[in-house]
Design a protein around this motif. Structure first.
Motif, PDB file in Angstrom:
ATOM      1  N   MET A  14       0.843  -1.189   0.000  1.00  0.00           N
ATOM      2  CA  MET A  14       0.000   0.000   0.000  1.00  0.00           C
ATOM      3  C   MET A  14       0.878   1.239   0.000  1.00  0.00           C
ATOM      4  SD  MET A  14      -1.430  -0.192   3.904  1.00  0.00           S
ATOM      5  CE  MET A  14      -0.292  -0.447   5.255  1.00  0.00           C
ATOM      6  N   SER A  15       0.319   2.363  -0.438  1.00  0.00           N
ATOM      7  CA  SER A  15       1.103   3.585  -0.523  1.00  0.00           C
ATOM      8  C   SER A  15       0.183   4.774  -0.313  1.00  0.00           C
ATOM      9  CB  SER A  15       1.774   3.676  -1.901  1.00  0.00           C
ATOM     10  OG  SER A  15       0.790   3.682  -2.920  1.00  0.00           O
ATOM     11  N   ARG A  71      -5.337   3.376   3.901  1.00  0.00           N
ATOM     12  CA  ARG A  71      -4.547   3.873   2.775  1.00  0.00           C
ATOM     13  C   ARG A  71      -5.072   3.253   1.490  1.00  0.00           C
ATOM     14  NH1 ARG A  71       1.737   3.594   5.014  1.00  0.00           N
ATOM     15  NH2 ARG A  71       1.714   5.606   6.106  1.00  0.00           N
ATOM     16  N   ILE A  72      -4.756   3.880   0.372  1.00  0.00           N
ATOM     17  CA  ILE A  72      -5.132   3.311  -0.921  1.00  0.00           C
ATOM     18  C   ILE A  72      -4.275   2.075  -1.160  1.00  0.00           C
ATOM     19  CG2 ILE A  72      -5.284   3.705  -3.396  1.00  0.00           C
ATOM     20  CD1 ILE A  72      -7.228   5.351  -1.680  1.00  0.00           C
ATOM     21  N   PRO A  73      -4.852   0.921  -1.451  1.00  0.00           N
ATOM     22  CA  PRO A  73      -4.052  -0.292  -1.659  1.00  0.00           C
ATOM     23  C   PRO A  73      -3.239  -0.234  -2.945  1.00  0.00           C
ATOM     24  CG  PRO A  73      -6.365  -0.715  -2.127  1.00  0.00           C
ATOM     25  CD  PRO A  73      -6.300   0.671  -1.548  1.00  0.00           C
ATOM     26  N   THR A  74      -2.133  -0.957  -2.931  1.00  0.00           N
ATOM     27  CA  THR A  74      -1.237  -0.976  -4.093  1.00  0.00           C
ATOM     28  C   THR A  74      -1.741  -1.898  -5.183  1.00  0.00           C
ATOM     29  OG1 THR A  74       0.652  -0.535  -2.659  1.00  0.00           O
ATOM     30  CG2 THR A  74       1.127  -1.424  -4.850  1.00  0.00           C
ATOM     31  N   HIS A  75      -2.274  -3.046  -4.801  1.00  0.00           N
ATOM     32  CA  HIS A  75      -2.600  -4.076  -5.780  1.00  0.00           C
ATOM     33  C   HIS A  75      -4.089  -4.192  -6.080  1.00  0.00           C
ATOM     34  CE1 HIS A  75       1.551  -5.300  -5.602  1.00  0.00           C
ATOM     35  NE2 HIS A  75       1.476  -5.473  -4.295  1.00  0.00           N
ATOM     36  N   ASP A  76      -4.883  -3.283  -5.595  1.00  0.00           N
ATOM     37  CA  ASP A  76      -6.320  -3.304  -5.861  1.00  0.00           C
ATOM     38  C   ASP A  76      -6.725  -1.925  -6.344  1.00  0.00           C
ATOM     39  OD1 ASP A  76      -9.061  -3.480  -5.927  1.00  0.00           O
ATOM     40  OD2 ASP A  76      -9.296  -4.278  -3.909  1.00  0.00           O
ATOM     41  N   ARG A  77      -7.005  -1.818  -7.645  1.00  0.00           N
ATOM     42  CA  ARG A  77      -7.283  -0.527  -8.260  1.00  0.00           C
ATOM     43  C   ARG A  77      -8.773  -0.190  -8.294  1.00  0.00           C
ATOM     44  NH1 ARG A  77      -2.797   2.139  -7.535  1.00  0.00           N
ATOM     45  NH2 ARG A  77      -0.972   1.123  -8.473  1.00  0.00           N
ATOM     46  N   HIS A 103      -7.275  -0.098   2.129  1.00  0.00           N
ATOM     47  CA  HIS A 103      -6.487  -0.998   2.977  1.00  0.00           C
ATOM     48  C   HIS A 103      -6.604  -0.466   4.404  1.00  0.00           C
ATOM     49  CE1 HIS A 103      -3.055  -3.944   3.399  1.00  0.00           C
ATOM     50  NE2 HIS A 103      -3.156  -3.404   4.599  1.00  0.00           N
ATOM     51  N   ILE A 104      -7.411  -1.154   5.170  1.00  0.00           N
ATOM     52  CA  ILE A 104      -7.803  -0.647   6.482  1.00  0.00           C
ATOM     53  C   ILE A 104      -6.775  -0.977   7.555  1.00  0.00           C
ATOM     54  CG2 ILE A 104      -9.128  -2.721   7.041  1.00  0.00           C
ATOM     55  CD1 ILE A 104     -11.201  -0.895   8.385  1.00  0.00           C
ATOM     56  N   PHE A 105      -6.649  -0.101   8.536  1.00  0.00           N
ATOM     57  CA  PHE A 105      -5.839  -0.373   9.721  1.00  0.00           C
ATOM     58  C   PHE A 105      -6.776  -0.935  10.790  1.00  0.00           C
ATOM     59  CE2 PHE A 105      -3.544   2.867   7.397  1.00  0.00           C
ATOM     60  CZ  PHE A 105      -2.226   2.429   7.468  1.00  0.00           C
ATOM     61  N   GLU A 106      -6.622  -2.202  11.076  1.00  0.00           N
ATOM     62  CA  GLU A 106      -7.579  -2.876  11.955  1.00  0.00           C
ATOM     63  C   GLU A 106      -7.585  -2.319  13.376  1.00  0.00           C
ATOM     64  OE1 GLU A 106      -7.863  -7.424  10.571  1.00  0.00           O
ATOM     65  OE2 GLU A 106      -5.812  -6.686  10.783  1.00  0.00           O
ATOM     66  N   ASP A 107      -6.475  -1.741  13.807  1.00  0.00           N
ATOM     67  CA  ASP A 107      -6.429  -1.191  15.167  1.00  0.00           C
ATOM     68  C   ASP A 107      -6.956   0.239  15.238  1.00  0.00           C
ATOM     69  OD1 ASP A 107      -4.331  -0.144  13.685  1.00  0.00           O
ATOM     70  OD2 ASP A 107      -2.928  -0.117  15.366  1.00  0.00           O
ATOM     71  N   LYS A 108      -7.476   0.733  14.118  1.00  0.00           N
ATOM     72  CA  LYS A 108      -8.003   2.102  14.068  1.00  0.00           C
ATOM     73  C   LYS A 108      -9.497   2.099  13.727  1.00  0.00           C
ATOM     74  CE  LYS A 108      -3.878   3.843  14.741  1.00  0.00           C
ATOM     75  NZ  LYS A 108      -3.515   4.489  16.024  1.00  0.00           N
TER      76      LYS A 108
END
Length: 253
Positions: free
Chosen positions: A1-2, A67-73, A79-84
């Motif tokens: 992710m980026s 964040r926006i995932p790298t491999h899923d357009r 791309h979720i942060f599970e602890d947030k």
């Protein structure tokens, strides 16, 4: 992710069946919509790793960072942060029609034409059906969960012992594209079957599901949440079966 970290708040509509993942162990495809009716696909969600107060249900509202995932357009994917993940409330029944009815589209192809990968359709001529899986199919799925549990870097006993449902559930229906028969990937459907089977019997559980989906829901109104696959965008799946009245007020939110 980026990319930078962003935040969003959604009403959860989709909790699909858990899937074994070599990278994350067991993951659940979840999705929801914002107050502006924007879809957000949340991945990866390792549901059983979440704390009790983070385990959300349909119609519950959550805030999360991603964040926006790298491999899923796909435009809705996060791309979720599970602890947030923070629970913020529940969308009350009388507000659900107002939120979702304007989002209903005729078909998967109408959605794809707009570049989207998640949608709500209101099916017609529906029929809920089920078929028992073969012993070899059940063993293959069980083995996949067991192998995924070992890929997470530690022996995940709970995941390794996960037992998939013994039945395949599906709906035949019509939409703007014609007639279809799609397997049902809605977690709540399978969870209801397992619950009722434990309380009553397998025959009674299947009968109760049939009563709900072939009698109760069609009389009151319901919709399907559908989504396509990242690697095969032409393939659409039934991810959620959602009770929603056929009429209601549009000025509630």
């Amino acid at each position: 992710m980026s990319g930078p970290i962003a935040s969003s708040e959604v009403v959860i509509l989709v909790k699909a069946l858990p899937r074994p993942s070599k990278t994350y162990g067991e993951t659940v495809c979840c999705a929801g919509v914002t107050s502006k009716r924007e879809w957000k696909r949340l991945y990866p969600v390792r549901f059983r790793y979440l704390s009790v107060d983070q385990r959300f249900k349909r119609w519950e509202q959550i805030k999360f960072k991603y964040r926006i995932p790298t491999h899923d357009r796909r435009i809705e994917s996060c791309h979720i942060f599970e602890d947030k993940i923070d629970f913020t409330g529940t969308l009350v029944p009388h507000s659900r029609f107002a939120l979702l009815d304007p989002m209903i589209v005729p078909s998967a192809s109408a959605t794809a034409a707009n570049g989207a990968s998640l949608a709500i359709i209101r099916p017609t001529d529906t029929r809920f059906v089920y078929k028992k899986k073969s012993d070899s199919a059940i063993e293959s799925e069980t083995r996949a969960y067991r192998d995924a549990g070992r890929q997470t870097g530690f022996l995940d006993k709970e995941l390794a012992e996960f037992k998939p449902s013994s039945y395949r559930f599906a709906f035949s229906f019509r939409d703007g594209d014609g007639k279809h028969t799609w397997q049902c990937g809605d977690w709540e459907t399978h969870a209801a079957f397992l619950k009722w089977r434990g309380l009553y019997s397998e025959v009674d559980a299947l009968r109760k599901l049939s009563d709900v989906y072939n009698d109760d829901y069609p009389k009151k109104g319901f919709v399907f949440a559908i989504g396509n696959m990242a690697r095969r965008p032409q393939t659409w799946q039934l991810l959620g079966v959602i009770r929603l009245d056929t009429t209601g007020q549009l000025d509630l939110i």
